[in-house]
Design a protein around this motif. Structure first.
Motif, mmCIF file in Angstrom:
data_model
loop_
_atom_site.group_PDB
_atom_site.id
_atom_site.type_symbol
_atom_site.label_atom_id
_atom_site.label_comp_id
_atom_site.label_asym_id
_atom_site.label_seq_id
_atom_site.Cartn_x
_atom_site.Cartn_y
_atom_site.Cartn_z
ATOM 1 N N GLU A 50 36.174 45.907 43.871
ATOM 2 C CA GLU A 50 37.453 46.193 43.207
ATOM 3 C C GLU A 50 38.259 47.232 43.984
ATOM 4 O OE1 GLU A 50 39.100 46.403 38.718
ATOM 5 O OE2 GLU A 50 37.126 45.630 39.196
ATOM 6 N N LYS A 51 37.583 48.232 44.536
ATOM 7 C CA LYS A 51 38.270 49.237 45.356
ATOM 8 C C LYS A 51 38.881 48.567 46.593
ATOM 9 C CE LYS A 51 37.490 53.667 47.637
ATOM 10 N NZ LYS A 51 36.497 54.698 47.976
ATOM 11 N N ASP A 52 38.117 47.675 47.238
ATOM 12 C CA ASP A 52 38.623 46.943 48.401
ATOM 13 C C ASP A 52 39.809 46.075 48.012
ATOM 14 O OD1 ASP A 52 38.196 45.885 51.271
ATOM 15 O OD2 ASP A 52 38.215 44.061 50.034
ATOM 16 N N LEU A 53 39.705 45.397 46.879
ATOM 17 C CA LEU A 53 40.792 44.538 46.413
ATOM 18 C C LEU A 53 42.061 45.346 46.157
ATOM 19 C CD1 LEU A 53 41.817 41.775 45.476
ATOM 20 C CD2 LEU A 53 40.819 42.259 43.243
ATOM 21 N N ASN A 54 41.922 46.507 45.540
ATOM 22 C CA ASN A 54 43.095 47.350 45.264
ATOM 23 C C ASN A 54 43.754 47.849 46.548
ATOM 24 O OD1 ASN A 54 42.782 47.053 42.504
ATOM 25 N ND2 ASN A 54 41.579 48.904 42.287
ATOM 26 N N LYS A 55 42.941 48.102 47.598
ATOM 27 C CA LYS A 55 43.522 48.510 48.891
ATOM 28 C C LYS A 55 44.274 47.352 49.539
ATOM 29 C CE LYS A 55 39.986 50.139 51.104
ATOM 30 N NZ LYS A 55 39.089 50.743 52.081
ATOM 31 N N ARG A 56 43.734 46.150 49.418
ATOM 32 C CA ARG A 56 44.346 44.973 50.048
ATOM 33 C C ARG A 56 45.606 44.511 49.327
ATOM 34 N NH1 ARG A 56 41.194 42.728 53.759
ATOM 35 N NH2 ARG A 56 39.049 43.438 53.819
ATOM 36 N N ASN A 57 45.596 44.628 48.015
ATOM 37 C CA ASN A 57 46.710 44.116 47.230
ATOM 38 C C ASN A 57 47.008 45.098 46.105
ATOM 39 O OD1 ASN A 57 48.580 42.736 45.724
ATOM 40 N ND2 ASN A 57 47.506 40.783 45.825
ATOM 41 N N SER A 58 48.061 45.860 46.267
ATOM 42 C CA SER A 58 48.406 46.881 45.268
ATOM 43 C C SER A 58 48.752 46.258 43.920
ATOM 44 C CB SER A 58 49.560 47.748 45.766
ATOM 45 O OG SER A 58 50.700 46.946 45.990
ATOM 46 N N LEU A 59 49.077 44.946 43.903
ATOM 47 C CA LEU A 59 49.365 44.272 42.634
ATOM 48 C C LEU A 59 48.148 44.241 41.725
ATOM 49 C CD1 LEU A 59 51.406 41.183 43.889
ATOM 50 C CD2 LEU A 59 52.303 43.256 42.820
ATOM 51 N N SER A 60 46.941 44.305 42.312
ATOM 52 C CA SER A 60 45.728 44.240 41.498
ATOM 53 C C SER A 60 45.415 45.581 40.841
ATOM 54 C CB SER A 60 44.541 43.796 42.346
ATOM 55 O OG SER A 60 44.213 44.794 43.300
ATOM 56 N N ASP A 61 46.032 46.661 41.325
ATOM 57 C CA ASP A 61 45.803 47.989 40.757
ATOM 58 C C ASP A 61 46.283 48.005 39.307
ATOM 59 O OD1 ASP A 61 44.777 50.502 40.990
ATOM 60 O OD2 ASP A 61 46.547 51.370 41.942
ATOM 61 N N ASN A 62 45.477 48.541 38.425
ATOM 62 C CA ASN A 62 45.772 48.629 36.993
ATOM 63 C C ASN A 62 45.867 47.272 36.301
ATOM 64 O OD1 ASN A 62 45.903 51.493 37.095
ATOM 65 N ND2 ASN A 62 47.998 51.340 37.861
ATOM 66 N N GLN A 63 45.351 46.211 36.933
ATOM 67 C CA GLN A 63 45.283 44.889 36.316
ATOM 68 C C GLN A 63 43.815 44.585 36.013
ATOM 69 O OE1 GLN A 63 47.935 43.014 35.530
ATOM 70 N NE2 GLN A 63 49.272 44.555 36.433
ATOM 71 N N PRO A 64 43.538 43.967 34.868
ATOM 72 C CA PRO A 64 42.140 43.580 34.626
ATOM 73 C C PRO A 64 41.723 42.481 35.610
ATOM 74 C CG PRO A 64 43.571 42.788 32.857
ATOM 75 C CD PRO A 64 44.416 43.621 33.777
#
Length: 190
Positions: A50-64
């Motif tokens: 999830e940390k890697d995903l948030n770095k790659r795509n800021s749209l995923s930050d704060n999304q379930p």
């Protein structure tokens, strides 16, 4: 003489039945892709992905993010501004690619629609269509339903070839760098 012939027929029949049972066991025990089951709890791996995903795509930050496991690795599904995304990670939890859900209509790539129309799957209805968003890769993921409402999931490469498994990347090492390429571009030594 009749007893010998009947005995031989029984042996041959029993042999044939035992082979069918073994073949059935082999095919039924083969691992099938599982994309509908929740990911077993492994908070370290989940947090890392999830940390890697948030770095790659800021749209995923704060999304379930809904994590699922398959025989090919893990998928994390999330949405932002009415767009659905699916991030793929391999069995080791390393990032592979992100896909975006699209509508299956006349705007779907012509080559993909043509390949589908000529494929084994053409009698099934496309219920979900995902496109790889990586600049260096092209590919698609289709969710299909047949007449009995059974779901199938298939991957389609940029050439329109269908597969039950996603393409895998292989690591290429050079003197200074290490980079990934799809396996379909690899030259094999004979």
């Amino acid at each position: 003489m009749k007893k010998i012939i009947n005995y031989v027929i029984c042996i041959v029949a029993a042999s044939g039945l035992s082979r069918m049972v073994v073949a059935q066991e082999l095919t039924s025990s083969a691992k099938q892709p599982i994309l509908n089951e929740p990911l077993p709890i492994d908070s370290t791996r989940n947090q890392r992905m999830e940390k890697d995903l948030n770095k790659r795509n800021s749209l995923s930050d704060n999304q379930p993010v809904t994590w699922k496991e398959s025989v090919y690795g893990y998928t994390g599904s999330y949405s932002s501004d009415n767009v659905q995304y699916m991030a793929r990670y391999d069995k080791e939890g390393k990032y592979v690619e992100t896909l975006t859900k699209k509508e299956w209509n006349e705007n779907a790539p012509a080559k993909l629609r043509s390949s589908y129309d000529q494929s084994y799957y053409k009698s099934q209805k496309v219920t979900g269509y995902w496109e790889v968003t990586e600049p260096s890769r092209k590919g698609y993921y289709l969710e299909l339903k047949d007449d009995q409402n059974k779901t199938s999931r298939v991957w389609v490469n940029e050439d329109g070839k269908f597969s039950n498994s996603p393409s895998q990347k292989q690591v290429i090492k050079s003197n200074k760098d290490m980079y990934l390429v799809p396996d379909s571009t690899m030259k094999k030594d004979h």
